[in-house]
Structure formats: structure tokens, C-alpha cells
Design an enzyme around this catalytic site. Structure first.
Site, PDB file in Angstrom:
ATOM      1  N   PHE A 202      16.906  83.837  28.817  1.00 26.21           N
ATOM      2  CA  PHE A 202      17.118  85.220  29.267  1.00 26.21           C
ATOM      3  C   PHE A 202      16.792  86.195  28.131  1.00 26.21           C
ATOM      4  CE2 PHE A 202      18.981  89.094  30.351  1.00 26.21           C
ATOM      5  CZ  PHE A 202      20.251  89.302  29.817  1.00 26.21           C
TER       6      PHE A 202
ATOM      7  N   THR B 104      18.054  75.480  29.940  1.00 21.42           N
ATOM      8  CA  THR B 104      18.412  76.622  30.806  1.00 21.42           C
ATOM      9  C   THR B 104      17.280  77.646  30.822  1.00 21.42           C
ATOM     10  OG1 THR B 104      19.631  77.634  28.959  1.00 21.42           O
ATOM     11  CG2 THR B 104      20.935  76.447  30.597  1.00 21.42           C
TER      12      THR B 104
ATOM     13  N   TYR C 174      32.896  77.152  21.823  1.00 24.84           N
ATOM     14  CA  TYR C 174      31.672  77.978  21.747  1.00 24.84           C
ATOM     15  C   TYR C 174      31.835  79.001  20.629  1.00 24.84           C
ATOM     16  CZ  TYR C 174      28.519  81.861  22.899  1.00 24.84           C
ATOM     17  OH  TYR C 174      27.575  82.873  22.829  1.00 24.84           O
TER      18      TYR C 174
ATOM     19  N   VAL D 132      25.871  90.527  27.185  1.00 24.84           N
ATOM     20  CA  VAL D 132      24.515  90.960  27.481  1.00 24.84           C
ATOM     21  C   VAL D 132      24.193  90.740  28.956  1.00 24.84           C
ATOM     22  CG1 VAL D 132      22.086  90.787  26.770  1.00 24.84           C
ATOM     23  CG2 VAL D 132      23.905  90.217  25.141  1.00 24.84           C
TER      24      VAL D 132
HETATM   25  P1  NAD Z   1      19.916  81.278  27.853  1.00 22.04           P
HETATM   26  O1  NAD Z   1      20.602  80.029  28.324  1.00 22.04           O
HETATM   27  O2  NAD Z   1      18.993  81.970  28.773  1.00 22.04           O
HETATM   28  O3  NAD Z   1      19.114  80.988  26.481  1.00 22.04           O
HETATM   29  C1  NAD Z   1      19.327  79.835  25.705  1.00 22.04           C
HETATM   30  C2  NAD Z   1      17.961  79.195  25.496  1.00 22.04           C
HETATM   31  O4  NAD Z   1      18.084  78.127  24.571  1.00 22.04           O
HETATM   32  C3  NAD Z   1      17.394  78.609  26.802  1.00 22.04           C
HETATM   33  O5  NAD Z   1      16.046  78.948  26.934  1.00 22.04           O
HETATM   34  C4  NAD Z   1      17.577  77.099  26.612  1.00 22.04           C
HETATM   35  O6  NAD Z   1      16.630  76.325  27.317  1.00 22.04           O
HETATM   36  C5  NAD Z   1      17.438  76.974  25.101  1.00 22.04           C
HETATM   37  N1  NAD Z   1      18.121  75.785  24.553  1.00 22.04           N
HETATM   38  C6  NAD Z   1      19.368  75.350  24.828  1.00 22.04           C
HETATM   39  N2  NAD Z   1      19.619  74.210  24.142  1.00 22.04           N
HETATM   40  C7  NAD Z   1      18.504  73.939  23.397  1.00 22.04           C
HETATM   41  C8  NAD Z   1      18.137  72.917  22.488  1.00 22.04           C
HETATM   42  N3  NAD Z   1      18.976  71.904  22.208  1.00 22.04           N
HETATM   43  N4  NAD Z   1      16.906  72.953  21.927  1.00 22.04           N
HETATM   44  C9  NAD Z   1      16.043  73.963  22.222  1.00 22.04           C
HETATM   45  N5  NAD Z   1      16.320  74.963  23.089  1.00 22.04           N
HETATM   46  C10 NAD Z   1      17.540  74.940  23.656  1.00 22.04           C
HETATM   47  O7  NAD Z   1      21.069  82.251  27.369  1.00 22.04           O
HETATM   48  P2  NAD Z   1      21.017  83.687  26.688  1.00 22.04           P
HETATM   49  O8  NAD Z   1      22.078  84.481  27.351  1.00 22.04           O
HETATM   50  O9  NAD Z   1      19.620  84.182  26.620  1.00 22.04           O
HETATM   51  O10 NAD Z   1      21.536  83.351  25.186  1.00 22.04           O
HETATM   52  C11 NAD Z   1      20.665  83.345  24.096  1.00 22.04           C
HETATM   53  C12 NAD Z   1      21.513  83.321  22.833  1.00 22.04           C
HETATM   54  O11 NAD Z   1      22.297  84.511  22.747  1.00 22.04           O
HETATM   55  C13 NAD Z   1      22.505  82.159  22.772  1.00 22.04           C
HETATM   56  O12 NAD Z   1      22.601  81.721  21.417  1.00 22.04           O
HETATM   57  C14 NAD Z   1      23.820  82.796  23.193  1.00 22.04           C
HETATM   58  O13 NAD Z   1      24.957  82.115  22.662  1.00 22.04           O
HETATM   59  C15 NAD Z   1      23.677  84.157  22.551  1.00 22.04           C
HETATM   60  N6  NAD Z   1      24.530  85.177  23.157  1.00 22.04           N
HETATM   61  C16 NAD Z   1      24.359  85.504  24.470  1.00 22.04           C
HETATM   62  C17 NAD Z   1      25.177  86.489  25.026  1.00 22.04           C
HETATM   63  C18 NAD Z   1      25.053  86.904  26.478  1.00 22.04           C
HETATM   64  O14 NAD Z   1      25.913  87.676  26.938  1.00 22.04           O
HETATM   65  N7  NAD Z   1      24.071  86.418  27.217  1.00 22.04           N
HETATM   66  C19 NAD Z   1      26.133  87.123  24.235  1.00 22.04           C
HETATM   67  C20 NAD Z   1      26.301  86.699  22.911  1.00 22.04           C
HETATM   68  C21 NAD Z   1      25.478  85.734  22.371  1.00 22.04           C
HETATM   69  C1  UD2 Z   2      31.363  85.217  26.143  1.00 24.07           C
HETATM   70  C2  UD2 Z   2      31.083  86.245  25.053  1.00 24.07           C
HETATM   71  C3  UD2 Z   2      29.651  86.714  25.142  1.00 24.07           C
HETATM   72  C4  UD2 Z   2      28.685  85.541  25.163  1.00 24.07           C
HETATM   73  C5  UD2 Z   2      29.077  84.573  26.279  1.00 24.07           C
HETATM   74  C6  UD2 Z   2      28.186  83.361  26.278  1.00 24.07           C
HETATM   75  C7  UD2 Z   2      33.260  87.346  24.791  1.00 24.07           C
HETATM   76  C8  UD2 Z   2      34.029  88.619  25.008  1.00 24.07           C
HETATM   77  N1  UD2 Z   2      31.959  87.406  25.223  1.00 24.07           N
HETATM   78  O1  UD2 Z   2      31.151  85.862  27.363  1.00 24.07           O
HETATM   79  O2  UD2 Z   2      29.394  87.502  23.964  1.00 24.07           O
HETATM   80  O3  UD2 Z   2      28.688  84.898  23.917  1.00 24.07           O
HETATM   81  O4  UD2 Z   2      30.414  84.147  26.088  1.00 24.07           O
HETATM   82  O5  UD2 Z   2      26.861  83.745  26.383  1.00 24.07           O
HETATM   83  O6  UD2 Z   2      33.733  86.360  24.277  1.00 24.07           O
HETATM   84  N2  UD2 Z   2      34.006  85.854  35.490  1.00 24.07           N
HETATM   85  C9  UD2 Z   2      34.462  85.999  36.796  1.00 24.07           C
HETATM   86  N3  UD2 Z   2      33.660  85.574  37.813  1.00 24.07           N
HETATM   87  C10 UD2 Z   2      32.440  84.989  37.584  1.00 24.07           C
HETATM   88  C11 UD2 Z   2      31.999  84.837  36.246  1.00 24.07           C
HETATM   89  C12 UD2 Z   2      32.803  85.275  35.220  1.00 24.07           C
HETATM   90  O7  UD2 Z   2      35.565  86.507  37.017  1.00 24.07           O
HETATM   91  O8  UD2 Z   2      31.769  84.620  38.564  1.00 24.07           O
HETATM   92  C13 UD2 Z   2      34.843  86.365  34.412  1.00 24.07           C
HETATM   93  C14 UD2 Z   2      35.097  85.376  33.298  1.00 24.07           C
HETATM   94  O9  UD2 Z   2      36.198  84.529  33.603  1.00 24.07           O
HETATM   95  C15 UD2 Z   2      35.398  86.321  32.146  1.00 24.07           C
HETATM   96  C16 UD2 Z   2      34.467  87.507  32.416  1.00 24.07           C
HETATM   97  O10 UD2 Z   2      34.142  87.432  33.809  1.00 24.07           O
HETATM   98  O11 UD2 Z   2      36.738  86.755  32.209  1.00 24.07           O
HETATM   99  C17 UD2 Z   2      33.181  87.450  31.622  1.00 24.07           C
HETATM  100  O12 UD2 Z   2      32.673  86.126  31.742  1.00 24.07           O
HETATM  101  P1  UD2 Z   2      31.165  85.784  31.249  1.00 24.07           P
HETATM  102  O13 UD2 Z   2      30.975  84.319  31.435  1.00 24.07           O
HETATM  103  O14 UD2 Z   2      30.206  86.725  31.849  1.00 24.07           O
HETATM  104  O15 UD2 Z   2      31.149  86.140  29.709  1.00 24.07           O
HETATM  105  P2  UD2 Z   2      32.226  85.871  28.556  1.00 24.07           P
HETATM  106  O16 UD2 Z   2      33.058  87.088  28.387  1.00 24.07           O
HETATM  107  O17 UD2 Z   2      32.864  84.542  28.697  1.00 24.07           O
END
Ligand code: NAD
Ligand code: UD2
Length: 322
Positions: free
Chosen positions: A13, A37, A151, A181
Site C-alpha cells: 500500500f 500482502t 508488532y 495511514v
Molecule cells: P502492506 O502490507 O501493504 O506493505 C507491506 C509490504 O511488505 C507488502 O508489499 C508485503 O508483501 C511486503 N512484505 C511483507 N513481508 C515481507 C518479507 N518477509 N520480505 C519482503 N517483503 C515483505 O502494508 P503498509 O500499510 O503499506 O505498511 C508498510 C510499512 O509501513 C510497514 O512496515 C508497516 O508496519 C508500516 N506502517 C504502516 C502504517 C499504516 O497505517 N498502514 C502505520 C505505521 C507503520
Molecule cells: C496500528 C498503529 C498504526 C500501524 C498499524 C499497523 C497505533 C495507534 N497505530 O494501527 O500506526 O502501525 O498498527 O500497520 O498503534 N477496528 C475496528 N473494526 C475493523 C478494523 C479495526 O473496530 O474492522 C479497530 C481496531 O480494533 C482499532 C482501530 O479500529 O481499535 C484501528 O485499527 P487498525 O487495525 O486500523 O489500526 P491500529 O490502530 O491497530
């Protein structure tokens, strides 16, 4: 950084939007992803950009924990944006060892190969999850981390791996603590998916939504294009040592407020199924992004109404980019 940039997790993503932005800026990009993913179609726009000839794209399928694959991927790279991880609190509660192996162990290998390759800049995707349930909001980087899930612990350990390499003068590290995000290409496909993607996809399908807890839990939702801008600034700014920086909007919204906007946007009343709160969940979150403004010259520009509208558009009309 105008040389070759490696994006681990670049088919994901956030990663695929980073790849698009780097190519548009004229940087050659390499992706390492195991497609666990991530999706091929997330890179369709990137391949189209590369075909225009301004910048090159190479995609390596492989595991970030694999020394040989990661060495090949890092070879010749000036900078590494490390996004590969298992990005779910809930999933890490169910599979702590497997998730830590990827999220923390993958970072150990990525940093080691980055140093071996002579990369100058390492940008880590960390998370506000490291703060746990912060005693006061907004949360600044000086807040002592209190991880509540494997995590979050893996992200904090990953920051330590980066800091160790930077302290040894081996590279410059920027650890970006993304808040929550959302945006186009966030996969709604699993129970672990981001809540906004889950709610929007339910609305698009006319299906019920699940609320874990009372729905009053709040998050700082930051649009993916703003996160990409923060990552690009982390690549470009003149920095040394290790920087740990929040990437959030400074505004918090609870789930019931999100649902109101989703119902209004979709024109549909959504059935709400209540489940117990999930283990490892934090209650409230809001970023103090002042340091990112000062160090990166960055602040979030896209508010929730515009971000949700663009994401709803993507869910209902297909991938139109960020
Ligand atoms: P995502 O699952 O779309 O991206 C993760 C990517 O890493 C995927 O393309 C997956 O195929 C790849 N991947 C997973 N395991 C792997 C491995 N062993 N080797 C190579 N590739 C691998 O999720 P995202 O939301 O885009 O997250 C990207 C990064 O941002 C992650 O590190 C996540 O923890 C971090 N992050 C995301 C959020 C959020 O809200 N989405 C918030 C904070 C941090
Ligand atoms: C955590 C991190 C975020 C990122 C993510 C993994 C915090 C505050 N944020 O996200 O930065 O690292 O992990 O990428 O720690 N929920 C529902 N219904 C649903 C799905 C989720 O109620 O269908 C709730 C869930 O239980 C939580 C909130 O929504 O209380 C947010 O959940 P999330 O999975 O979107 O993200 P979060 O906060 O665990």
C-alpha cells in the site's frame, strides 16, 4: 539522494505510492517484495512511469530476511526505504514469533546489507504503536515508548537496529513513526486491514462493519500522499546520525465519527456489529508533529474529508493513484 533507491515492501500500500513518487522525481528505483500482502497491480502505474523513460524500475521478488536476496537488492543503492513488515497489531498478537521474524529480523538484515552496500540513507517505517497508551496527547517523540504488542515491540527494536548502525557512523537513519495511514491501495482484504479500508469496502459492498470495542477509540489518520511526502523529505534533507520523527496530522478522530463520514459519503446506513475490544489495541492517539515540521520541513496537508473522498473514489472507481 538522486541515486538508486531500494524500497523494501515496494509492492505494498504505502510502498507502491513511494515507488511512484520516486520515479516521478526522476530517481531510479528497485523494489524487493515477497508479495505476501503486496500486489503486482500496485506497481502498474510505476511500470507505466518507467516506460516513459525518465527513470528505471527493477522489481526483485524475495524475502527481506534472505541474506543473498537482500544483498542483491541493496547492491549499488544510495538509499533504502524499508517498509517490508507484517503490518498488524492483531496479527502479531496471534503470531508473535513469525511477525517479529519479519518485522524485526527483516530490519536487522536490511540494515546489515545496507551498510555492506555503502548506502548513505536508511529510512525506516516505524509506527506510533511504539508509544502504547500514551499518558498525554498529543504524543511527542520524547514520550517514553510502552509497546503493547509484539508488532510495536518489533518496530521499537527495529529503531534500535537503525540507531546502532548510525551511531557507528555506518549510515544516516531516519525512523518515521507513521500514525494511522489510509488511502488508495490499502487492502481491505483481511480482518487485519486498516479500519478505514475495512469501513469503505463494507460501504461499497453494502455489508455490515465490525467495531471492536465501543467505537470511541481514536486515531490520528494520515493520508498516504502526506506519508510519501514525509518519506521523500527524509531521503532528501541534510541529516546525520539518527532522527526519530512522528508522521501524523495532529488531529484525532474516533471510529464512530469515521463511520458518520463514510455513511454520508456512500449514502448508505451501515449495520454495525459490535465485538469485544482487541488485545493490544490502544485507546487514543494523536501526533505532535512539530519535530517533523522542524527537521523535515514537513507537515500533513490533506485532511480527513478530502482524504476519505479520494479513497472512496478509489474503492468505487478503481486505482486512480493517491
Ligand atoms: P502492506 O502490507 O501493504 O506493505 C507491506 C509490504 O511488505 C507488502 O508489499 C508485503 O508483501 C511486503 N512484505 C511483507 N513481508 C515481507 C518479507 N518477509 N520480505 C519482503 N517483503 C515483505 O502494508 P503498509 O500499510 O503499506 O505498511 C508498510 C510499512 O509501513 C510497514 O512496515 C508497516 O508496519 C508500516 N506502517 C504502516 C502504517 C499504516 O497505517 N498502514 C502505520 C505505521 C507503520
Ligand atoms: C496500528 C498503529 C498504526 C500501524 C498499524 C499497523 C497505533 C495507534 N497505530 O494501527 O500506526 O502501525 O498498527 O500497520 O498503534 N477496528 C475496528 N473494526 C475493523 C478494523 C479495526 O473496530 O474492522 C479497530 C481496531 O480494533 C482499532 C482501530 O479500529 O481499535 C484501528 O485499527 P487498525 O487495525 O486500523 O489500526 P491500529 O490502530 O491497530
Amino acid at each position: 539522494m538522486d541515486g538508486l533507491t531500494l524500497v523494501t515492501g515496494g509492492a505494498g500500500f504505502i510502498g507502491s505510492h513511494v515507488v511512484d513518487a520516486l520515479l516521478m522525481s526522476g530517481s531510479d528505483v528497485r523494489v524487493l517484495d515477497d508479495f505476501s500482502t503486496g500486489k503486482e497491480e500496485n506497481l502498474d502505474g510505476a511500470w507505466a512511469l518507467a516506460a516513459q523513460g525518465g527513470a528505471g524500475l527493477q522489481v526483485i521478488e524475495g524475502d527481506v530476511r534472505d541474506e543473498v536476496r537482500m544483498r542483491d537488492a541493496a547492491d549499488g543503492c544510495e538509499a533504502i526505504v524499508h517498509l517490508a513488515a507484517v503490518p498488524s497489531v492483531a496479527q502479531s498478537m496471534e503470531d508473535p514469533v513469525g511477525c517479529d521474524s519479519v518485522t524485526h529480523g527483516g530490519t536487522v538484515n536490511a540494515v546489515r546489507q545496507a551498510v555492506e552496500a555503502g548506502a548513505e540513507r536508511f529510512v525506516l517505517a516505524s509506527s506510533c504503536a511504539v508509544y502504547g497508551d500514551a499518558a498525554e496527547l498529543p504524543i511527542a517523540e520524547t514520550t517514553s515508548p510502552r509497546p503493547l504488542s509484539p508488532y510495536a515491540g518489533a518496530k521499537l527494536a527495529s529503531e534500535g537496529v537503525c540507531a546502532d548502525a548510525a551511531d557507528a557512523g555506518q549510515l544516516t537513519a531516519v525512523c518515521l513513526r507513521f500514525f494511522n495511514v489510509y488511502g488508495p491501495r490499502q487492502d481491505p482484504g483481511s480482518a487485519y486491514s486498516g479500519v478505514i479500508s475495512r469501513f469503505l469496502s463494507a460501504a461499497a459492498a453494502g455489508e455490515p462493519v465490525t467495531i471492536y470495542g465501543d467505537g470511541r477509540q481514536s486515531r490520528d489518520f494520515v493520508y498516504v500522499a502526506d506519508v510519501v511526502a514525509a518519506i521523500l523529505a527524509a531521503l532528501q534533507r541534510a541529516l546525520t546520525g539518527t532522527s526519530v520523527l512522528n508522521v501524523g496530522t495532529g488531529r484525532q478522530t474516533d471510529l464512530l465519527q469515521i463511520l458518520d463520514v463514510v455513511e454520508e459519503r456512500s449514502g448508505r446506513k451501515l449495520e454495525r456489529r459490535l465485538e469485544p475490544a482487541r488485545e493490544g489495541d490502544i485507546r487514543d492517539s494523536r501526533a505532535d508533529a512539530g519535530r517533523s515540521r522542524w527537521v523535515l520541513g514537513w507537515e500533513a496537508e490533506i485532511g480527513l474529508p478530502a482524504g476519505l473522498a479520494a479513497t472512496w473514489e478509489w474503492f468505487t472507481a478503481g486505482d486512480s493513484g493517491a
